[in-house]
Design an enzyme around this catalytic site. Sequence first.
Site, PDB file in Angstrom:
ATOM      1  N   GLU A 181       0.767  -1.402  -0.043  1.00  0.00           N
ATOM      2  CA  GLU A 181      -0.097   0.111   0.055  1.00  0.00           C
ATOM      3  C   GLU A 181       0.719   1.079  -0.079  1.00  0.00           C
ATOM      4  O   GLU A 181       0.171   2.444   0.161  1.00  0.00           O
ATOM      5  CB  GLU A 181      -0.825  -0.092   1.099  1.00  0.00           C
ATOM      6  CG  GLU A 181      -2.067  -1.228   1.243  1.00  0.00           C
ATOM      7  CD  GLU A 181      -3.200  -1.051   2.355  1.00  0.00           C
ATOM      8  OE1 GLU A 181      -2.934  -0.295   3.205  1.00  0.00           O
ATOM      9  OE2 GLU A 181      -3.943  -1.767   2.151  1.00  0.00           O
ATOM     10  N   ASP A 218     -18.976   1.011  12.094  1.00  0.00           N
ATOM     11  CA  ASP A 218     -17.762   1.143  11.676  1.00  0.00           C
ATOM     12  C   ASP A 218     -16.950   2.127  10.664  1.00  0.00           C
ATOM     13  O   ASP A 218     -16.419   1.984   9.834  1.00  0.00           O
ATOM     14  CB  ASP A 218     -16.932  -0.296  11.190  1.00  0.00           C
ATOM     15  CG  ASP A 218     -15.409  -0.523  11.076  1.00  0.00           C
ATOM     16  OD1 ASP A 218     -14.821   0.362  11.842  1.00  0.00           O
ATOM     17  OD2 ASP A 218     -15.146  -1.151  10.241  1.00  0.00           O
ATOM     18  N   CYS A 262      -8.129 -13.736   7.666  1.00  0.00           N
ATOM     19  CA  CYS A 262      -6.778 -13.897   6.832  1.00  0.00           C
ATOM     20  C   CYS A 262      -7.008 -14.863   5.802  1.00  0.00           C
ATOM     21  O   CYS A 262      -6.452 -14.875   4.729  1.00  0.00           O
ATOM     22  CB  CYS A 262      -5.370 -14.228   7.859  1.00  0.00           C
ATOM     23  SG  CYS A 262      -5.170 -12.627   8.877  1.00  0.00           S
ATOM     24  N   ALA A 265      -8.559  -0.205  17.144  1.00  0.00           N
ATOM     25  CA  ALA A 265      -9.819  -0.139  17.725  1.00  0.00           C
ATOM     26  C   ALA A 265     -10.905  -1.316  17.757  1.00  0.00           C
ATOM     27  O   ALA A 265     -11.602  -1.404  18.363  1.00  0.00           O
ATOM     28  CB  ALA A 265     -10.412   1.245  17.139  1.00  0.00           C
ATOM     29  N   ASN A 287     -12.018   4.163   1.430  1.00  0.00           N
ATOM     30  CA  ASN A 287     -11.284   3.528   2.324  1.00  0.00           C
ATOM     31  C   ASN A 287      -9.896   4.193   2.534  1.00  0.00           C
ATOM     32  O   ASN A 287      -9.819   5.480   2.258  1.00  0.00           O
ATOM     33  CB  ASN A 287     -11.054   2.039   2.230  1.00  0.00           C
ATOM     34  CG  ASN A 287     -10.924   1.419   3.747  1.00  0.00           C
ATOM     35  OD1 ASN A 287      -9.865   1.680   4.471  1.00  0.00           O
ATOM     36  ND2 ASN A 287     -11.831   0.796   4.233  1.00  0.00           N
ATOM     37  N   TRP A 288      -8.754   3.891   3.072  1.00  0.00           N
ATOM     38  CA  TRP A 288      -7.528   4.285   3.130  1.00  0.00           C
ATOM     39  C   TRP A 288      -7.153   4.799   1.735  1.00  0.00           C
ATOM     40  O   TRP A 288      -5.959   5.657   1.725  1.00  0.00           O
ATOM     41  CB  TRP A 288      -6.338   3.409   3.858  1.00  0.00           C
ATOM     42  CG  TRP A 288      -6.249   2.057   2.866  1.00  0.00           C
ATOM     43  CD1 TRP A 288      -6.799   1.029   2.612  1.00  0.00           C
ATOM     44  CD2 TRP A 288      -5.223   2.149   1.549  1.00  0.00           C
ATOM     45  NE1 TRP A 288      -6.349   0.221   1.598  1.00  0.00           N
ATOM     46  CE2 TRP A 288      -5.092   0.797   1.231  1.00  0.00           C
ATOM     47  CE3 TRP A 288      -4.222   3.144   1.185  1.00  0.00           C
ATOM     48  CZ2 TRP A 288      -4.423   0.803  -0.024  1.00  0.00           C
ATOM     49  CZ3 TRP A 288      -3.408   2.671   0.148  1.00  0.00           C
ATOM     50  CH2 TRP A 288      -3.473   1.534  -0.629  1.00  0.00           C
ATOM     51  N   THR A 339       0.094   1.012  10.555  1.00  0.00           N
ATOM     52  CA  THR A 339       0.153   0.778   8.975  1.00  0.00           C
ATOM     53  C   THR A 339       0.333   1.925   8.287  1.00  0.00           C
ATOM     54  O   THR A 339       0.628   2.017   7.141  1.00  0.00           O
ATOM     55  CB  THR A 339      -1.220  -0.102   8.692  1.00  0.00           C
ATOM     56  OG1 THR A 339      -2.166   0.717   8.985  1.00  0.00           O
ATOM     57  CG2 THR A 339      -1.141  -1.541   9.059  1.00  0.00           C
TER      58      THR A 339
HETATM   59 CA    CA Z   1     -12.481   0.417  11.782  1.00  0.00          CA
END
Ligand code: CA
Length: 692
Positions: free
Chosen positions: A82, A316, A621, A195, A404-405, A178
Amino acid sequence: MFRRPMAVLSLVLIAAACSSHPTGRIDDARLVAADADTAKWLSYGRTYDEQRYSPLTQVNDANVAELGLVWSREYPTSRGMEATPLVVDGTIYTTASWSVVYAYDAATGEQLWTYDPKVDRTRTRTVCCDVVNRGLALYRGHVFVGTLDGRLISLDARTGAPAWDVMTIDPAKPFAITGAPRVAKGRVLIGNAGAEYGVRGYISAYDAATGALVWRVYSVPGDPSLPFESRALEAAAKTWSGDKWLATGGGGTTWDPIVYDPELDQVYFGTGNGTAWYRDLRATGDNLYLASILAVRASDGEYVWHYQVTPGDNWDYDATQPLMQATLTIGGAPRKVVMQASKNGFFYVIDRTNGQFISATPFVDGITWATGIDSVTGRPIESPTAYAGLDPVVVSPDPEGAHNWYPMAMDPARGLVFLGARSFATTFHAPDKEWTYNPSGLNVGYDPRYEGEMVTRANEAPAPVGELVAWNPVERRAAWRVKLPVSQSGGVLATAGNLVLQGSADGMLSAYHAADGRRLWQFDAGTGVMAPPVTYLVGDKQYLTVMVGWGGAQGLFNPSNMGPVKPGFSRILTFALGGTATLAPTPYGHTEPPTPAASVAMTPAEVNEGRLLYEDNCIGCHGAGAIAGPVPDLRYMTAEVYGQMEAIVLGGARQQLGMPSFSGRLDQQQLRLIQGYIMAQAELAASRGAKP
Ligand code: CA
């Protein structure tokens, strides 16, 4: 004194050596003026505003078809990539999975050095979303990396030798890092994740030269028997009630965005969900400063303002998506803004001078949790159907979020922000009324009896929609949208050459025309792409570099409805006009159905019990249905490995490969049920003769 001149002399020599290296000259002034330094990519978002817009035009809409591979390097891992590479005077600095740092000659791909922080692999038991790392910060001859096991490390940019290495977390708690560090006025800023498992979120500022902690800002109130760390936390405490959440730390981690605003000398950061997700389990209230964007003073971390994106979050909806700064003309007046395309599906424009709400607009279809955001108060108008207490409800977006990220990019001339978006609804089940904090596992607070059903429904639901969206934050509408083959998006780069570049989960790297989204060029990277490309000059030649590697939360979970994803070995690719190198990816995965390693005599009820245990412990995973992407597909395990499963799962025999021990969480009988379920899945695939 005899020694004194010697000491001064050696300091002068060190200073000279540092400044003679190109990275030695990266100081505050250089970082503030990074936009004009078009040859380099100096920080995570290229410039402090994190617009990821390169003024370079050598590669452009007219010639991008001639863009070709110059070199590639494959990594001995299939885990997610990433990182945003940084580039200074022909040297690339980047990170791979497990927080390993690499430096390359940008023109040739020659590896100059590598640094492996030897991350404690056992921590994967409490790392939610792959062993990824998003990159580095550069300052005065050093590169800074945050490690999965919670350290912040300064490395000599010339050699990769560590200058300092500090622990930023309590290692006894389930924190992880991360995100990429940022540098603001000689301080290295870093947050953390955890979290989902139960920690108290914070960001820290460390002295870049010494590694000394300068300040730390918590996002949620702490132990009520101790004094508040700040008046902001005293105010926040009034929005929490009950005490069930206290043992968890409350959550609110900043696992990605921290940005510096040199104009206002402020730091902005976003915070994540509470622990647990279900708000009833945290008692009632807005729970400040969860799911919020905060501004603090860069010098000492003093609170300036906050805007809570999702008050009393229940779904979330981390507000940890990238934060981008700009000056926009809104209503005829220039406004200094910070923008976020949030997980919750709304594109937020906030006045960064005071935190005042300007606008929030849905950037995807099908949002159900809120009907809109009140234009006066900036509070969401929550749908009655979004939260039904004890009854399950279908809500969109799902916890993976509408965004997202993955970084977005801006074309300031066109006034467009480009971002990867997705739309998907999921069932939120009843909270577990018996829930108490579990320090060794996930603490989302679902009723565990429904978890399997949630997975099944996720697999049966229509495929999520993924798009590349060109968003006009002033007009509050999309200028264009491109449908992607897989919902999971890649990070974006925009250039003055009228280009928008983005990789996708099917392994394609694409260039689009910034004006209308026409696809102009495509390259098969061999493995799914999540990371954003960067561009820079070596000499007078423009290059592009991207990290290739499939994984992350969705990549590991691997739901069967995701579409044509491509797991595989990870690599770094560099392109230029006229590049003629070819890619020869090492084959990955399986081409034939599995041969089950063992024949297990279990009743259907036992197999189902095994499935529930698998979904509670392994699915994050090894994938839904025991069908894995970036990690070993357990249906294909050999008889030898099958025989070692107790040593591996309970004894930790493969901890150093990233498979944590589940002792204390699973017993031998539970493992036997999980083995039976995996073998049943292997038999199913074998009997269908299905391609994996
Ligand atoms: Ca979260």
